[in-house]
Design a protein around this motif. Sequence first.
Motif, mmCIF file in Angstrom:
data_model
loop_
_atom_site.group_PDB
_atom_site.id
_atom_site.type_symbol
_atom_site.label_atom_id
_atom_site.label_comp_id
_atom_site.label_asym_id
_atom_site.label_seq_id
_atom_site.Cartn_x
_atom_site.Cartn_y
_atom_site.Cartn_z
ATOM 1 N N THR A 143 0.705 -1.191 0.041
ATOM 2 C CA THR A 143 0.080 -0.107 0.123
ATOM 3 C C THR A 143 0.829 1.134 -0.023
ATOM 4 O OG1 THR A 143 -1.559 -1.302 1.294
ATOM 5 C CG2 THR A 143 -1.992 1.332 1.254
ATOM 6 N N LEU A 144 1.891 1.170 0.866
ATOM 7 C CA LEU A 144 2.785 2.461 0.746
ATOM 8 C C LEU A 144 3.409 2.474 -0.472
ATOM 9 C CD1 LEU A 144 4.485 1.785 4.290
ATOM 10 C CD2 LEU A 144 2.817 3.581 3.746
ATOM 11 N N ILE A 145 3.814 1.546 -0.912
ATOM 12 C CA ILE A 145 4.439 1.921 -2.349
ATOM 13 C C ILE A 145 3.486 2.111 -3.481
ATOM 14 C CG2 ILE A 145 5.596 0.149 -3.988
ATOM 15 C CD1 ILE A 145 6.678 -1.544 -1.751
ATOM 16 N N ASP A 146 2.367 1.578 -3.424
ATOM 17 C CA ASP A 146 1.514 2.007 -4.532
ATOM 18 C C ASP A 146 0.830 3.284 -4.279
ATOM 19 O OD1 ASP A 146 1.983 -0.750 -5.467
ATOM 20 O OD2 ASP A 146 0.021 -1.231 -4.776
ATOM 21 N N THR A 147 0.655 3.748 -3.185
ATOM 22 C CA THR A 147 -0.108 4.942 -2.967
ATOM 23 C C THR A 147 0.703 6.051 -2.404
ATOM 24 O OG1 THR A 147 -0.671 4.460 -0.790
ATOM 25 C CG2 THR A 147 -2.252 4.017 -2.262
ATOM 26 N N LEU A 148 1.711 5.972 -1.689
ATOM 27 C CA LEU A 148 2.570 7.050 -1.064
ATOM 28 C C LEU A 148 4.033 7.178 -1.786
ATOM 29 C CD1 LEU A 148 1.488 6.677 2.576
ATOM 30 C CD2 LEU A 148 0.596 8.127 0.887
ATOM 31 N N GLY A 149 4.370 6.582 -2.520
ATOM 32 C CA GLY A 149 5.517 6.608 -3.125
ATOM 33 C C GLY A 149 6.643 6.001 -2.700
ATOM 34 N N TYR A 150 6.537 5.367 -1.510
ATOM 35 C CA TYR A 150 7.575 4.805 -0.771
ATOM 36 C C TYR A 150 8.162 3.640 -1.938
ATOM 37 C CZ TYR A 150 6.050 6.820 3.442
ATOM 38 O OH TYR A 150 5.885 7.531 4.491
ATOM 39 N N ARG A 151 9.287 3.129 -1.606
ATOM 40 C CA ARG A 151 9.994 2.239 -2.442
ATOM 41 C C ARG A 151 10.201 0.931 -1.863
ATOM 42 N NH1 ARG A 151 15.475 4.443 -3.342
ATOM 43 N NH2 ARG A 151 14.991 5.528 -1.444
ATOM 44 N N PRO A 152 10.233 -0.365 -2.568
ATOM 45 C CA PRO A 152 10.409 -1.583 -2.041
ATOM 46 C C PRO A 152 11.886 -1.404 -1.705
ATOM 47 C CG PRO A 152 10.263 -1.592 -4.287
ATOM 48 C CD PRO A 152 9.878 -0.408 -4.000
ATOM 49 N N PHE A 153 12.248 -2.447 -0.657
ATOM 50 C CA PHE A 153 13.862 -2.616 -0.286
ATOM 51 C C PHE A 153 14.273 -3.577 -1.137
ATOM 52 C CE2 PHE A 153 16.883 -4.332 2.811
ATOM 53 C CZ PHE A 153 17.726 -3.495 2.527
ATOM 54 N N ILE A 154 15.330 -3.320 -1.756
ATOM 55 C CA ILE A 154 15.851 -4.149 -2.715
ATOM 56 C C ILE A 154 17.177 -4.484 -2.450
ATOM 57 C CG2 ILE A 154 16.353 -4.929 -5.195
ATOM 58 C CD1 ILE A 154 14.189 -3.164 -6.219
ATOM 59 N N ALA A 155 17.435 -5.496 -1.615
ATOM 60 C CA ALA A 155 18.793 -5.876 -1.250
ATOM 61 C C ALA A 155 19.795 -6.327 -2.580
ATOM 62 C CB ALA A 155 18.667 -7.194 -0.165
ATOM 63 N N GLY A 156 21.019 -5.659 -2.412
ATOM 64 C CA GLY A 156 21.949 -6.018 -3.449
ATOM 65 C C GLY A 156 21.413 -6.062 -4.975
ATOM 66 N N GLY A 157 20.462 -5.317 -5.070
ATOM 67 C CA GLY A 157 19.800 -5.179 -6.462
ATOM 68 C C GLY A 157 19.211 -6.330 -7.144
ATOM 69 N N ASN A 158 19.167 -7.360 -6.331
ATOM 70 C CA ASN A 158 18.570 -8.730 -6.535
ATOM 71 C C ASN A 158 17.104 -8.703 -6.675
ATOM 72 O OD1 ASN A 158 21.129 -9.823 -7.551
ATOM 73 N ND2 ASN A 158 21.190 -10.308 -5.237
ATOM 74 N N ARG A 159 16.490 -8.607 -5.285
ATOM 75 C CA ARG A 159 15.105 -8.794 -5.209
ATOM 76 C C ARG A 159 14.363 -8.107 -4.049
ATOM 77 N NH1 ARG A 159 13.710 -12.186 -0.864
ATOM 78 N NH2 ARG A 159 15.442 -13.311 0.156
ATOM 79 N N ALA A 160 13.153 -7.800 -4.192
ATOM 80 C CA ALA A 160 12.425 -6.857 -3.223
ATOM 81 C C ALA A 160 12.621 -7.777 -1.952
ATOM 82 C CB ALA A 160 11.211 -6.565 -3.566
ATOM 83 N N MET A 161 12.703 -7.141 -0.671
ATOM 84 C CA MET A 161 12.795 -8.065 0.632
ATOM 85 C C MET A 161 11.484 -7.870 1.110
ATOM 86 S SD MET A 161 15.867 -9.089 0.911
ATOM 87 C CE MET A 161 15.658 -9.511 2.762
ATOM 88 N N SER A 162 10.661 -8.928 1.315
ATOM 89 C CA SER A 162 9.331 -8.815 1.925
ATOM 90 C C SER A 162 9.158 -8.167 3.107
ATOM 91 C CB SER A 162 8.914 -10.350 1.815
ATOM 92 O OG SER A 162 7.569 -10.343 2.217
ATOM 93 N N GLY A 163 8.167 -7.391 3.419
ATOM 94 C CA GLY A 163 7.840 -6.874 4.606
ATOM 95 C C GLY A 163 8.844 -5.428 4.887
ATOM 96 N N TRP A 164 9.606 -5.175 3.812
ATOM 97 C CA TRP A 164 10.469 -4.077 4.087
ATOM 98 C C TRP A 164 10.245 -2.658 3.181
ATOM 99 C CZ3 TRP A 164 13.611 -3.415 8.332
ATOM 100 C CH2 TRP A 164 13.905 -4.255 9.040
ATOM 101 N N ALA A 165 10.015 -1.330 3.555
ATOM 102 C CA ALA A 165 9.762 -0.458 2.632
ATOM 103 C C ALA A 165 10.828 0.650 3.024
ATOM 104 C CB ALA A 165 8.419 0.070 2.961
ATOM 105 N N LEU A 166 11.301 1.263 1.896
ATOM 106 C CA LEU A 166 12.584 2.195 2.109
ATOM 107 C C LEU A 166 11.521 3.706 2.059
ATOM 108 C CD1 LEU A 166 15.298 1.347 -0.566
ATOM 109 C CD2 LEU A 166 15.423 1.672 1.953
ATOM 110 N N ILE A 167 12.046 4.413 3.117
ATOM 111 C CA ILE A 167 11.631 6.004 3.186
ATOM 112 C C ILE A 167 12.630 6.676 2.828
ATOM 113 C CG2 ILE A 167 10.859 7.795 4.846
ATOM 114 C CD1 ILE A 167 9.885 5.180 6.432
ATOM 115 N N SER A 168 12.539 7.847 1.983
ATOM 116 C CA SER A 168 13.364 8.613 1.665
ATOM 117 C C SER A 168 13.651 9.731 2.915
ATOM 118 C CB SER A 168 12.981 9.423 0.174
ATOM 119 O OG SER A 168 12.116 10.326 0.523
ATOM 120 N N PRO A 169 14.842 10.557 2.843
ATOM 121 C CA PRO A 169 14.788 11.441 3.729
ATOM 122 C C PRO A 169 13.793 12.507 3.988
ATOM 123 C CG PRO A 169 16.937 11.127 2.707
ATOM 124 C CD PRO A 169 15.875 10.388 1.989
#
Length: 155
Positions: free
Chosen positions: A75-101
């Motif tokens: 929901t955060l990624i879809d509606t508020l512009g948060y980003r998925p946390f992609i570890a090592g550029g390989n895959r999105a980590m389930s249950g984690w969202a990235l928040i910009s400064p």
Amino acid sequence: MQKQPKTPAAARTKMVIPPADKATHALLSEALADRPLLRPGKMFGCPGFFLGTKAVAVLFGEDVCITLPQARVQTLIDTLGYRPFIAGGNRAMSGWALISPEQLTDLGSDSPLWDESIAYVKSKIDAAVKAKAAKASKTPTKARSVPRKAKTKGK
């Protein structure tokens, strides 16, 4: 069943952990340091805040990773512009969202999002404790058929 061939070392991507941004670290500390349940700590060398041994929010470069249920992350990624946390550029980590400064500044310290994350981590800890207790209660104990001899000194 055939054994899978190993991926050559050159083809594997190594997770590069960016250095912690001091300004974002200060914002995260301001938001979470006064919460009595949380303690500062590190995950993979990244500073963050933990409930017991479980991470609630961790600094990743200039961004903050926050853990929430996967549906909430989506929901955060879809509606508020948060980003998925992609570890090592390989895959999105389930249950984690990235928040910009910028988003972190907008959240502040009294955002319900922090409470959601803390409650989610607490529910995961509670579920693990409950599962461990259930497993322990199902484990049969061995009854000794012959009593142990009492130890005596000097003999």
